[in-house]
Design a protein around this motif. Structure first.
Motif, short mmCIF file in Angstrom:
data_model
loop_
_atom_site.label_atom_id
_atom_site.label_comp_id
_atom_site.label_asym_id
_atom_site.label_seq_id
_atom_site.Cartn_x
_atom_site.Cartn_y
_atom_site.Cartn_z
N ARG A 76 0.83 -1.21 0.00
CA ARG A 76 0.00 0.00 0.00
C ARG A 76 0.86 1.25 0.00
O ARG A 76 0.58 2.21 -0.71
N GLN A 77 1.93 1.24 0.82
CA GLN A 77 2.81 2.40 0.88
C GLN A 77 3.47 2.65 -0.47
O GLN A 77 3.56 3.79 -0.93
N LEU A 78 3.94 1.58 -1.12
CA LEU A 78 4.56 1.73 -2.44
C LEU A 78 3.56 2.23 -3.47
O LEU A 78 3.89 3.06 -4.32
N THR A 79 2.33 1.73 -3.40
CA THR A 79 1.30 2.17 -4.34
C THR A 79 0.99 3.65 -4.14
O THR A 79 0.89 4.40 -5.10
N GLU A 80 0.85 4.05 -2.87
CA GLU A 80 0.58 5.46 -2.58
C GLU A 80 1.75 6.33 -3.00
O GLU A 80 1.56 7.42 -3.57
N GLN A 81 2.96 5.88 -2.74
CA GLN A 81 4.14 6.64 -3.12
C GLN A 81 4.22 6.76 -4.65
O GLN A 81 4.53 7.83 -5.18
N SER A 82 3.91 5.67 -5.34
CA SER A 82 3.93 5.70 -6.80
C SER A 82 2.86 6.65 -7.34
O SER A 82 3.11 7.39 -8.29
N ALA A 83 1.67 6.64 -6.72
CA ALA A 83 0.60 7.54 -7.16
C ALA A 83 1.00 8.99 -6.93
O ALA A 83 0.74 9.85 -7.78
N ARG A 84 1.62 9.28 -5.76
CA ARG A 84 2.07 10.66 -5.50
C ARG A 84 3.13 11.07 -6.52
O ARG A 84 3.10 12.18 -7.05
N HIS A 85 4.06 10.16 -6.79
CA HIS A 85 5.13 10.47 -7.74
C HIS A 85 4.55 10.71 -9.14
O HIS A 85 4.96 11.63 -9.84
N GLN A 86 3.57 9.87 -9.52
CA GLN A 86 2.95 10.05 -10.83
C GLN A 86 2.19 11.37 -10.90
O GLN A 86 2.23 12.06 -11.92
N ALA A 87 1.52 11.75 -9.81
CA ALA A 87 0.79 13.03 -9.79
C ALA A 87 1.76 14.20 -9.93
O ALA A 87 1.49 15.16 -10.66
N VAL A 88 2.91 14.10 -9.27
CA VAL A 88 3.91 15.17 -9.39
C VAL A 88 4.44 15.21 -10.81
O VAL A 88 4.61 16.29 -11.39
N GLN A 89 4.70 14.05 -11.41
CA GLN A 89 5.20 14.01 -12.78
C GLN A 89 4.17 14.61 -13.75
O GLN A 89 4.54 15.36 -14.66
N GLU A 90 2.90 14.28 -13.55
CA GLU A 90 1.86 14.83 -14.42
C GLU A 90 1.75 16.34 -14.24
O GLU A 90 1.57 17.08 -15.21
N ARG A 91 1.86 16.81 -12.99
CA ARG A 91 1.79 18.24 -12.74
C ARG A 91 2.99 18.94 -13.38
O ARG A 91 2.84 20.00 -13.99
N HIS A 92 4.16 18.34 -13.27
CA HIS A 92 5.34 18.95 -13.88
C HIS A 92 5.21 18.99 -15.41
O HIS A 92 5.70 19.91 -16.05
N ALA A 93 4.54 17.98 -15.97
CA ALA A 93 4.37 17.95 -17.42
C ALA A 93 3.42 19.05 -17.88
O ALA A 93 3.49 19.49 -19.04
N THR A 94 2.52 19.51 -17.01
CA THR A 94 1.57 20.55 -17.41
C THR A 94 2.07 21.95 -17.07
O THR A 94 1.35 22.92 -17.30
N ARG A 95 3.24 22.06 -16.52
CA ARG A 95 3.76 23.39 -16.15
C ARG A 95 3.99 24.27 -17.38
O ARG A 95 4.52 23.82 -18.39
N LEU A 96 3.61 25.51 -17.23
CA LEU A 96 3.95 26.50 -18.25
C LEU A 96 5.24 27.19 -17.83
O LEU A 96 5.52 27.36 -16.64
N ARG A 97 6.01 27.55 -18.82
CA ARG A 97 7.27 28.24 -18.54
C ARG A 97 6.98 29.63 -18.00
O ARG A 97 6.08 30.32 -18.47
N ILE A 98 7.74 30.03 -16.98
CA ILE A 98 7.56 31.35 -16.38
C ILE A 98 8.48 32.33 -17.11
O ILE A 98 9.70 32.14 -17.17
N LEU A 99 7.87 33.40 -17.66
CA LEU A 99 8.65 34.42 -18.34
C LEU A 99 9.02 35.55 -17.38
O LEU A 99 10.06 36.19 -17.54
N GLN A 100 8.16 35.82 -16.42
CA GLN A 100 8.42 36.90 -15.47
C GLN A 100 7.89 36.48 -14.10
O GLN A 100 6.77 36.03 -13.96
N VAL A 101 8.76 36.66 -13.09
CA VAL A 101 8.38 36.34 -11.72
C VAL A 101 7.68 37.55 -11.13
O VAL A 101 8.15 38.68 -11.25
N GLY A 102 6.53 37.31 -10.51
CA GLY A 102 5.75 38.40 -9.93
C GLY A 102 5.79 38.35 -8.41
O GLY A 102 6.77 37.91 -7.81
#
Length: 164
Positions: A76-102
């Motif tokens: 269960r711990q490995l499954t949860e860890q894998s799901a969290r890691h996959q969610a982070v990877q998916e979120r990183h894949a949807t990131r837009l590049r930052i042109l200006q920091v506000g």
């Protein structure tokens, strides 16, 4: 006829005496399982009446059940860890590049605190949700509470960049 009666009575008494002597000479019943387990001869019961193997089997079953619970918990711990890691990877894949920091500020309103992001510029043409928007068009972002994602970025990440 009475001689025959004494012969039969003598034979019965002799057989009973021989059985009694054999009983006295026979060792008491021994349990080989308990003898092996303790290292000493154990008398008083036989292998068929011994509780030792049943107790050992129950202990093995308890150990196996504990081990299986540990394996299930780790799975269960490995499954949860894998799901969290996959969610982070998916979120990183949807990131837009930052042109200006506000900036990130918190303003108190009548309905609670309002988190205001101002001056941030995201490149909408480079991300997975590319639109026909003009490259680098500033998009004012104002969110109530603590939104989880802003163009693939979390508030703590944007806060770290703003206050670097």
């Amino acid at each position: 006829m009475s001689a025959w009666l004494y012969i039969i009575l003598g034979a019965v008494l002799l057989a009973g005496a021989q059985t009694g002597v054999r009983q006295l000479r026979m060792p008491p019943p021994r349990c080989s399982w308990c003898t092996r387990a303790s290292g000493h001869p154990v008398t008083g019961h036989t292998n068929t009446h011994c509780q030792g193997p049943l107790l050992a089997q129950q202990q093995r079953a308890d150990i196996d059940a504990r081990h299986q619970r540990d394996l299930d918990r780790k799975d269960r711990q490995l499954t949860e860890q894998s799901a969290r890691h996959q969610a982070v990877q998916e979120r990183h894949a949807t990131r837009l590049r930052i042109l200006q920091v506000g900036t990130i500020t918190t303003r108190r309103t009548g309905r609670g605190n309002r988190i205001v992001l101002a001056g941030w510029v995201f490149d909408r043409t480079a991300g997975p949700s590319s639109t026909s928007a003009v490259h680098g068009t500033p998009e004012p972002i104002s969110a109530m509470g603590a939104p989880e994602k802003i163009h693939g970025w979390t508030l703590p990440e944007l806060h770290a960049m703003a206050h670097g």
